[in-house]
Scaffold this active site. Structure first.
Site, PDB file in Angstrom:
ATOM      1  N   ASP A 209       0.852  -1.202   0.000  1.00  9.62           N
ATOM      2  CA  ASP A 209       0.000   0.000   0.000  1.00  9.62           C
ATOM      3  C   ASP A 209       0.885   1.249   0.000  1.00  9.62           C
ATOM      4  O   ASP A 209       2.094   1.162   0.199  1.00  9.62           O
ATOM      5  CB  ASP A 209      -0.873  -0.001   1.263  1.00  9.62           C
ATOM      6  CG  ASP A 209      -0.013  -0.088   2.518  1.00  9.62           C
ATOM      7  OD1 ASP A 209       0.394   0.953   3.025  1.00  9.62           O
ATOM      8  OD2 ASP A 209       0.289  -1.218   2.987  1.00  9.62           O
ATOM      9  N   ASP A 211       0.534   3.616   2.276  1.00 11.97           N
ATOM     10  CA  ASP A 211       0.270   4.175   3.595  1.00 11.97           C
ATOM     11  C   ASP A 211      -0.874   5.196   3.478  1.00 11.97           C
ATOM     12  O   ASP A 211      -1.909   4.848   2.895  1.00 11.97           O
ATOM     13  CB  ASP A 211       1.558   4.762   4.194  1.00 11.97           C
ATOM     14  CG  ASP A 211       1.466   4.899   5.707  1.00 11.97           C
ATOM     15  OD1 ASP A 211       0.866   4.016   6.345  1.00 11.97           O
ATOM     16  OD2 ASP A 211       1.977   5.888   6.249  1.00 11.97           O
TER      17      ASP A 211
HETATM   18  N1  ADE Z   1       1.097   1.297   5.794  1.00 10.06           N
HETATM   19  C1  ADE Z   1       1.579   0.428   6.690  1.00 10.06           C
HETATM   20  N2  ADE Z   1       2.000   0.866   7.904  1.00 10.06           N
HETATM   21  C2  ADE Z   1       2.510  -0.009   8.798  1.00 10.06           C
HETATM   22  N3  ADE Z   1       2.614  -1.335   8.591  1.00 10.06           N
HETATM   23  C3  ADE Z   1       2.197  -1.804   7.406  1.00 10.06           C
HETATM   24  N4  ADE Z   1       2.187  -3.045   6.903  1.00 10.06           N
HETATM   25  C4  ADE Z   1       1.672  -2.992   5.667  1.00 10.06           C
HETATM   26  N5  ADE Z   1       1.350  -1.723   5.334  1.00 10.06           N
HETATM   27  C5  ADE Z   1       1.679  -0.959   6.410  1.00 10.06           C
END
Ligand code: ADE
Ligand SMILES: CSC[C@H]1O[C@H](OP(=O)(O)O)[C@H](O)[C@@H]1O
Length: 290
Positions: A209, A211
């Protein structure tokens, strides 16, 4: 107990290793408690490999509750010298896209209150974490991922937050401004405990992703992480298999992590309480018996 030199810790979405044969499961108890789950030992590419799902089967353990000292100590009990960590992570830069894999070379600790060391109780040691991941194993992982055809980035600053919540937009923007590249919740304290145990450790981080900083992408959710991981778990499994093959075909490879404690110990051995001595004999006998 049989000796196993290669260990794999599976993260979110990787709860078992495909293709293992001659499997045995071991339930280990350590001076630091029980690991996250039974460790599955099996043969992969002709090599015995120990696999442990970090959050336990069924994903039952929060990042901040992980028994990381027990997990690393258990790997040490088995004789693991090379430890491959698989993690899901968010990306903090546009060119590290979901579906890509990053082999980080920097680490920034934003966790709070996790047990961070095997030492204490009468023994003091200060390991170097200037380079937190083993460069030799990182190189092997990079080649192993490359062979799968996935897009892989060598290098990146990995910020590890306490969680379990994801970051706020404000935090995410600040982490980007600090020069962080990917974000997760588990590489601390795994990396430093592996170093204290003199195990070569590196991470294969799967970007799931963007974030919460991206203007046109939706903020991260668990659903998003799982969806991306499901699409990429085959790459992860294949990359681990390649890494095992590359390691076993180069038996002369060595890691600087293997003598990380040589210059780190401060306490005179005769001053260490007997209980502490016993608890750490697996890590320290090689120095104390010289
Ligand atoms: N955006 C994110 N922040 C923290 N841990 C994660 N693991 C997978 N995506 C994450
Ligand atoms: C399921 S999203 C957050 C979760 O995913 C990562 O886990 P792991 O490092 O074990 O793959 C992240 O660190 C969080 O624990």
């Amino acid at each position: 107990m049989e000796e196993v030199t290669i260990g794999v810790i599976g993260g979110s979405g990787l709860y078992q290793m495909e293709g293992l044969t001659d499997i045995v499961e071991v339930d280990l108890d350590t001076p630091f408690g029980k690991p996250s789950d039974s460790i599955v030992i099996g043969t992969l590419e002709g090599q015995r490999v120990a696999f442990l799902p970090r959050h336990g089967r069924g994903h039952r353990i929060l990042p901040g509750e992980l028994p990381t000292r027990a997990n690393i100590y258990a790997m040490k009990m088995l004789g693991v010298k090379w430890l491959i960590a698989v993690s899901a992570c968010g990306s903090l830069r546009a060119d590290y896209a979901p579906g890509h894999i990053v082999i980080p070379d920097g680490l920034f600790d934003r966790t709070r209150g996790r047990p961070l060391t095997f030492f204490g109780d009468g023994i003091v040691a200060h390991i170097s974490m200037a380079d937190p991941f083993c460069p030799v194993l990182s190189d092997v992982l990079y080649k192993a991922v490359k062979e799968t055809g996935a897009t892989v980035h060598k290098g990146g600053n990995f910020i590890v937050i306490e969680g379990p919540r994801f970051s706020t937009r404000t935090e995410s923007h600040v982490f980007r401004a600090w020069g962080m590249d990917i974000i997760g919740m588990t590489a601390v304290p795994e990396a430093q405990l592996a170093r204290e145990a003199e195990i070569a450790y590196a991470v294969m981080a799967h970007v799931t992703d963007y974030d919460v900083w991206h203007e046109s992408e939706e903020p991260v959710t668990v659903e998003m992480v799982i969806r991306t991981l499901k699409q990429n778990v085959k790459h992860a499994q294949e990359a681990v298999r390649n890494a095992v093959r590359l390691l076993s075909s180069q038996p002369d490879l060595t890691s600087p992590a293997w003598d990380a404690l040589r210059d780190a110990l401060m306490t005179a051995p005769e001053m260490v309480p007997i209980e502490t001595r016993r608890r750490l004999s697996l890590l320290l006998d090689k120095y104390w018996k010289q």
